[in-house]
Design an enzyme around this catalytic site. Structure first.
Site, PDB file in Angstrom:
ATOM      1  N   CYS A   2      -6.222  -3.729  -4.695  1.00 26.42           N
ATOM      2  CA  CYS A   2      -7.433  -4.207  -4.600  1.00 26.42           C
ATOM      3  C   CYS A   2      -8.271  -3.785  -3.400  1.00 26.42           C
ATOM      4  O   CYS A   2      -7.957  -4.056  -2.347  1.00 26.42           O
ATOM      5  CB  CYS A   2      -7.292  -5.529  -4.527  1.00 26.42           C
ATOM      6  SG  CYS A   2      -8.663  -6.738  -4.239  1.00 26.42           S
ATOM      7  N   GLU A 118     -12.957  -4.110  -9.961  1.00 27.64           N
ATOM      8  CA  GLU A 118     -12.155  -3.059 -10.133  1.00 27.64           C
ATOM      9  C   GLU A 118     -12.965  -2.037 -10.868  1.00 27.64           C
ATOM     10  O   GLU A 118     -13.836  -2.258 -11.402  1.00 27.64           O
ATOM     11  CB  GLU A 118     -11.055  -3.308 -11.047  1.00 27.64           C
ATOM     12  CG  GLU A 118      -9.776  -2.284 -11.268  1.00 27.64           C
ATOM     13  CD  GLU A 118      -9.409  -1.846  -9.760  1.00 27.64           C
ATOM     14  OE1 GLU A 118      -9.916  -0.868  -9.405  1.00 27.64           O
ATOM     15  OE2 GLU A 118      -8.569  -2.498  -9.106  1.00 27.64           O
TER      16      GLU A 118
END
Length: 254
Positions: A2, A118
């Site tokens: 992430c 994302e």
């Protein structure tokens, strides 16, 4: 992954949500809709309080919200220059990798987030998505932390607290965007993950499908690509054409 996330709740709200106390001492970062590596972030830890001589009280534990830098610097590092490359730790190897294993055994934390961003690969561009709980609660991203001591000419020996987010294989709908995702802890794993007396978290490293099923995945503006942009609009959904929507996974097709 992430590599960006949002955290906009103040430490008092997070302390209430995570059954903790606010120990940020006025140093908490402002609400951030586009957190990037090496920024200051809020994290939840549970430790034995220490007396004036630095001796911990094994009979008492205290859960608190603290400020850390995102990007782990192991205590043995020569300098903190590699922090930006240490924002994530793979859950599959965190207990073995020299850079992470000591923290995984002794210094685990929860990194609260409104949600994370994302980018889904596509033809000519990567489409950003924002992933967050659909009920307004915070994500409890599994993290680890470390203390690195800096020798400051004016302030003397100064501790720098850093952290990393654990990642795991993406499951459920999350796999339509990227093959990795943060390890998000369900509430019934919080205490075990934060337990300062437990040195083996291996049973807690599998992703929870129940947590993933409660997440909302929505396309957002390309403005999030620039760390200079930082506003609530970054989390707002945008329309996509059918051709731009994520491909269904085999699980969904079945």
């Amino acid at each position: 992954m992430c590599g960006r996330y949002a955290s906009t709740k103040n430490p008092a709200l997070l302390a209430a949500e995570f059954d903790a106390v606010d120990a940020t001492e006025g140093d908490a970062p402002v609400p951030d809709y586009n957190i990037a590596p090496t920024k200051s972030v809020l994290a939840v830890v549970e430790r034995h309080p220490r007396d004036d001589d630095g001796k911990p009280d094994p009979a008492v534990t205290e859960r608190s919200v603290r400020v850390m830098k995102w990007g782990l610097v192991p205590h043995w590092a020569k300098d903190p220059s590699g922090a930006a490359k240490m924002i994530n730790a793979r859950s599959e190897s965190v207990l073995e990798k020299p850079s992470y294993r000591d923290s995984a055994a002794k210094r685990r934390c929860i990194i609260p987030a409104d949600g994370w961003y994302e980018w889904q690969p596509g033809e000519g561009r990567k489409q950003p998505f924002f992933i967050n709980p659909n009920d307004g609660t915070s994500l409890a991203m599994a993290g680890i932390w470390s203390v690195w001591w800096q020798n400051d000419e004016e302030l003397g020996r100064k501790p720098i607290i850093t952290c990393a987010v654990l990642t795991t294989d993406a499951i459920g709908e999350m796999a339509t965007v990227h093959h990795r995702m943060p390890l998000v802890l369900p509430r019934d794993r919080w205490s075990a993950w934060l337990d300062p007396d437990s040195s083996d978290p291996s049973a807690l490293l599998a992703p929870s499908l129940e947590v993933v099923d409660a997440l909302e995945l929505r396309p957002v503006s390309m403005a999030v690509n620039s760390v200079r942009n930082n506003s609530p609009e970054l989390m707002a959904p945008i329309p996509l054409t059918p051709a731009e929507m994520p491909e269904p996974t085999l699980f969904e097709l079945s």
